[in-house]
Structures are given as C-alpha cells and as structure tokens.
Design a protein around this motif. Structure first.
Motif, PDB file in Angstrom:
ATOM      1  N   LYS A 171       0.815  -1.212   0.000  1.00 44.83           N
ATOM      2  CA  LYS A 171       0.000   0.000   0.000  1.00 44.83           C
ATOM      3  C   LYS A 171       0.850   1.265   0.000  1.00 44.83           C
ATOM      4  N   SER A 172       0.450   2.234  -0.814  1.00 48.42           N
ATOM      5  CA  SER A 172       1.067   3.555  -0.777  1.00 48.42           C
ATOM      6  C   SER A 172       0.862   4.179   0.599  1.00 48.42           C
ATOM      7  N   PRO A 173       1.885   4.887   1.119  1.00 44.01           N
ATOM      8  CA  PRO A 173       1.723   5.522   2.430  1.00 44.01           C
ATOM      9  C   PRO A 173       0.634   6.591   2.449  1.00 44.01           C
ATOM     10  N   GLY A 174       0.254   7.087   1.279  1.00 44.79           N
ATOM     11  CA  GLY A 174      -0.780   8.115   1.229  1.00 44.79           C
ATOM     12  C   GLY A 174      -2.193   7.591   1.426  1.00 44.79           C
ATOM     13  N   LEU A 221      -2.810  -9.799   3.765  1.00 44.49           N
ATOM     14  CA  LEU A 221      -1.744  -9.008   4.363  1.00 44.49           C
ATOM     15  C   LEU A 221      -1.544  -7.704   3.591  1.00 44.49           C
ATOM     16  N   VAL A 222      -1.560  -6.566   4.311  1.00 47.72           N
ATOM     17  CA  VAL A 222      -1.331  -5.246   3.720  1.00 47.72           C
ATOM     18  C   VAL A 222      -0.084  -4.662   4.366  1.00 47.72           C
ATOM     19  N   ILE A 223       0.930  -4.393   3.558  1.00 47.45           N
ATOM     20  CA  ILE A 223       2.198  -3.882   4.088  1.00 47.45           C
ATOM     21  C   ILE A 223       2.626  -2.634   3.319  1.00 47.45           C
ATOM     22  N   SER A 224       3.618  -1.958   3.869  1.00 49.26           N
ATOM     23  CA  SER A 224       4.162  -0.771   3.214  1.00 49.26           C
ATOM     24  C   SER A 224       5.292  -1.152   2.269  1.00 49.26           C
ATOM     25  N   LEU A 228      17.510   5.906   5.016  1.00 49.40           N
ATOM     26  CA  LEU A 228      16.097   5.990   4.665  1.00 49.40           C
ATOM     27  C   LEU A 228      15.385   7.057   5.480  1.00 49.40           C
ATOM     28  N   GLU A 229      14.741   7.981   4.796  1.00 46.21           N
ATOM     29  CA  GLU A 229      13.808   8.876   5.482  1.00 46.21           C
ATOM     30  C   GLU A 229      12.462   8.152   5.571  1.00 46.21           C
ATOM     31  N   ILE A 230      11.938   8.024   6.780  1.00 42.68           N
ATOM     32  CA  ILE A 230      10.737   7.233   7.000  1.00 42.68           C
ATOM     33  C   ILE A 230       9.658   8.072   7.668  1.00 42.68           C
ATOM     34  N   SER A 231       8.481   8.141   7.061  1.00 43.27           N
ATOM     35  CA  SER A 231       7.355   8.881   7.644  1.00 43.27           C
ATOM     36  C   SER A 231       6.533   7.963   8.541  1.00 43.27           C
ATOM     37  N   SER A 232       5.695   8.559   9.354  1.00 43.98           N
ATOM     38  CA  SER A 232       4.792   7.760  10.192  1.00 43.98           C
ATOM     39  C   SER A 232       3.869   6.921   9.322  1.00 43.98           C
ATOM     40  N   PHE A 233       3.455   7.456   8.175  1.00 43.46           N
ATOM     41  CA  PHE A 233       2.561   6.707   7.286  1.00 43.46           C
ATOM     42  C   PHE A 233       3.233   5.421   6.798  1.00 43.46           C
ATOM     43  N   GLN A 234       4.535   5.482   6.546  1.00 42.19           N
ATOM     44  CA  GLN A 234       5.255   4.289   6.109  1.00 42.19           C
ATOM     45  C   GLN A 234       5.435   3.297   7.254  1.00 42.19           C
ATOM     46  N   LEU A 235       5.593   3.813   8.461  1.00 41.40           N
ATOM     47  CA  LEU A 235       5.771   2.953   9.628  1.00 41.40           C
ATOM     48  C   LEU A 235       4.488   2.272  10.062  1.00 41.40           C
ATOM     49  N   ASP A 236       3.341   2.790   9.616  1.00 38.53           N
ATOM     50  CA  ASP A 236       2.063   2.215  10.023  1.00 38.53           C
ATOM     51  C   ASP A 236       1.867   0.790   9.532  1.00 38.53           C
ATOM     52  N   ASN A 237       2.514   0.424   8.459  1.00 37.47           N
ATOM     53  CA  ASN A 237       2.263  -0.882   7.844  1.00 37.47           C
ATOM     54  C   ASN A 237       3.526  -1.720   7.732  1.00 37.47           C
TER      55      ASN A 237
END
Length: 456
Positions: free
Chosen positions: A78-81, A98-101, A165-174
């Motif tokens: 899934k896209s982080p957006g 399973l849904v992952i980033s 790696l720059e990692i956003s919270s949206f990417q860390l959610d999955n």
C-alpha cells in the motif's frame, strides 16, 4: 524471520495500491521476484510511471480500484498516502489479506544495513546529511524512502551495503519485520492528527514503530530533551542500544552542543567541530547535525572525514533557505515548515525582527507552542491561505499588525511594505499547502519567484 520469508515465497498475486514513486518501485521489485503483479491507482498516474509500467509489462489501472481483483490478492503493498481506514483497506484486512508498506516489502529482499530516520521535523535534512557523511567517507550507500526515491526500486536494481532511509509515520504504520540497524527519532510533536483520529498517542505509537524490531545489537539515536520520547522510553524500556543527542547537557557518551561546539563521544571515538563552520543554522539543525554525526561515529568513520563532510553539505530547498536580501531585508523560504514545531525552530533561528508569513490548511494546530516567540520576535503576521480565521483570531492583540491574503505575491509585497533594513521576512507556514498550492515545493517556488520579482 524464516517463516515470514516462507510466507512471502508462496504468495503469488501481489497488488500494489498507488502508482507513485513507491508504488512503481514496489511493482518493479515484485516482478523481479517472480510475483504476478497488478498495480491499481484511484487517481491518474504520472506519465513517467505509466511509461515505466508499460515498458516492464506490468498491468495497471488508473482512475479506479477493481475491488474484486484486488480482493483476490495474496499480498497488498500500500502507498503511504492511503489511510488504513478507507473501505478497501478495511475489506482487505477483514478478508485476512496481508497489507504492508513499500519499506516493509523492500526490506525483505536486502541484506544491507538500514539507517532509518524519522521525526515530526528535520527528517529530510538529517537524512541528506547522514547520507552525505557516509557517501563522502567512501561507503557504498544508497538514499531512499520518503525523500523521493523508492526503496523497493533501489533494492530491485542496485546493490548497496547501507541504506539511509527517510521514513514517515505513514510508512511505519504498515510494517511487520522492518529492522533498522540504526534508527533515529529526532522529535515527536503534534502533526497529521487528522490521520490519527486526533489522538496524539496514536501518532506517537506510529513513530515508535521504528524500534519495533530492533535488538540489543542495534542502535537507537534520539533527542534527549524530548519529553514525549523520554516518557515513551520509560514506558516501553526497549532492549536496543541507546545513543542520546542533547542541546542542554554534556554527555559522557553521546552527542551534544556545548558553547557553540558540536561534540560527539561514541564507542571510544571523539569529535568536535564549531557549529558555526556548518552550512546549516539554528538549534533544530544542531540536533540534526548531531544525529547524523552519531551515525557516522557508530559506523567508525574517521573524524576528519566527518568534519569534511559536514562542511561540504548542501541542504535541500525550502528549509530556512535564504532567497534574497533586498533593501537590507532578508527573505527566507521555509515552506517545508508544515507544522507548529517547525515554526518554533525557525523563529528561534533569528535574532532580528521577523515578518512572519504563515497559514494554509490547518492540521489541528496548537499555536500556544509559538505564542511567546511570536510576541517577542514577530513585528507583523501575514496570513496566507483561504481560511485565515484561526490564525487571525489566535494572534489578535499579540502582534502589532496582521494582514490576510490568498495571493503569495500580495503577501510578499506586504512584507516589503512592512520591512525595514535588518528585518527578516520569513515564510514558515505551520500548515499544509494544498488550499492554494500543489504542495510545499510549489508554495516555496512561488514565494521565491515573488521575492525575486521585487528586484525587477
């Protein structure tokens, strides 16, 4: 970990949701690993990515989600957006799919050591600086993540020993098994609360996912003076090795600022450099620099190489970027400051009187954090946005003058009208940009164009 890889190997149908940089990269990686790949984007793909998918013979759709086909997937990246609460994601999870980033997916196919950087503010500067220090020291290192380049794409096509790696919270959610060797948490302040049910703890939990799979042999670099981080560490007590960064305290082991000097003492190595020698300014950039230095120290890079890298660094645009000095007034583009904490650090970077341009799409902002700084430093507030009421109301009577506009050229002209030699006109919005602009880059570019138009 073996069981997870075994699970992935028997999954055949992989759907990628979202066709931007991360989605296209995930699709390319999935194809390279022999999966049956399908990409779906509810919007319209950028022509660049459509062309790449066609070239790679990866089927895709745009302008819709074919739910029946997607719900027949074995795995979804899934896209982080895309929020977890949208009906399609809910349906996938209810079906047990399973849904992952993308970062989770990519991390399963590389043996590189991962340096993962997150925080509400300062991620990009710290990521770029860390990468620069490692690259100039001669390490085989890649740069990816939220900064713009797809981690999965790099894993599919390149061979690096390290990734920054720059990692956003949206990417860390999955994530499930995403495992950095070194993680960095620069700060946690309220941001994206609309995504997290307006519950700050949900956002904090997302950020702390970065250490979820770290072990005692890994490292966690964090800002010591963050009360939020300290509280969470006391509550969680993770096994990971901790490296502190401080602006207020000299540390026996760690990295800190003392009398204008950046000092780092890690693993028996010591480094000192005057902060004034670095091309980045302000207390927030001292935190960013100390964090990047800590990574370089942990990796055993020679101190002299670190000093050379610090001095030769060039930051990304839209981050306290000096545009012009016109009539003795300095114009600063800090369009990337999309939350209140960023503005706090921006205002703290200047001793001169400030004309502040702020506004846009409010994300549940609490302006009390900057109230004292605004009162002491801001001689005029220009509210740039379609809905100026919240900012106007909060700062009424707290600054000498307030002006509202929905035109960036008008805002810059008002800054020129109010400014006298020695002043700073600072675009530091505290808000998202999409009421008037495509994104924060567009906002910053239009601001710079308007400023430069003053000289014509």
């Amino acid at each position: 970990m073996f069981n997870v890889f075994k699970l992935i190997l028997v999954q055949k149908k992989v759907t990628i949701l979202g066709g931007g940089e991360s989605g296209a990269g995930a699709a390319i990686l999935a194809k390279s690993k022999g999966f049956e790949v399908f990409l779906s984007d509810k919007g319209q793909l950028h022509q660049k990515y459509a062309d790449i998918l066609n070239k790679e013979n990866i089927p895709f759709e745009q302008g819709q989600h074919s739910e029946e086909r997607i719900l027949a997937s074995d795995l979804v990246v899934k896209s982080p957006g895309i929020p977890d609460k949208v009906p399609l994601i809910v349906a996938l999870k209810e079906k047990g799919i399973l849904v992952i980033s993308e970062i989770e997916f990519a991390s399963r196919y590389t043996d590189a050591k991962l340096i993962a950087i997150t925080g509400s503010n300062g991620k990009t500067t710290t990521t770029l600086l860390t990468y620069h220090l490692l690259k100039t020291a001669g390490l085989n290192v890649g740069l990816a993540g939220n900064i713009g380049d797809s981690f999965a794409w790099a894993v599919a096509e390149k061979q690096f020993e390290y990734y920054v790696l720059e990692i956003s919270s949206f990417q860390l959610d999955n994530i499930i098994d995403f495992h950095p060797y070194i993680s960095l948490l620069l700060n946690i302040t309220p941001d994206h609360l609309d995504r997290y049910g307006y519950d700050f703890q949900n956002y904090v939990d997302s950020k702390f996912n970065i250490i979820r799979n770290q072990q005692a042999s890994d490292y966690f670099i964090y800002y010591k003076e963050s009360e939020v981080i300290q509280k969470e560490l006391e509550k969680r007590n993770p096994a990971v090795g901790r490296i502190e960064v401080s602006l207020d305290n000299a540390l026996e082991a760690g990295s800190y600022l003392e009398n204008g000097t950046l000092v780092s003492k890690i693993n028996g190595n010591a480094l000192e450099i005057a902060f004034a020698e670095l091309p980045v300014k302000g207390p927030h950039n001292a935190i960013n620099a100390l964090s990047a230095i800590s990574v370089a120290q942990l990796l055993g890079i020679d101190p002299e190489k670190i000093r050379e890298g610090l001095k030769s660094f060039t930051n990304a645009p839209h981050r306290l970027e000096q545009v012009e000095v016109i009539g003795g007034v300095t114009y600063i583009n800090d369009s990337k400051a999309t939350n209140v904490d960023s503005v706090f650090y921006a205002l703290g970077s200047f001793d001169q009187p400030v004309i502040l341009i702020a506004g846009g799409v409010d994300k549940g902002n609490d302006y009390s954090q900057i109230e004292a700084l605004v009162k002491s430093k801001v001689k005029g507030l220009i509210v740039l946005g379609k809905d100026p009421v919240k900012l106007e109301t909060y700062f009424a009577g707290k600054v000498p003058q307030i002006y509202a506009t929905d035109d960036v050229r008008d805002a810059v002209n008002k800054g020129r009208e109010w400014g006298v030699p020695g002043d700073v006109v600072l675009l530091s919005p505290a808000c998202a940009s999409f009421d008037l602009f495509k994104n924060y880059e567009d906002r910053g570019d239009q601001f710079k164009a308007a400023v430069r138009n003053l000289t014509q």
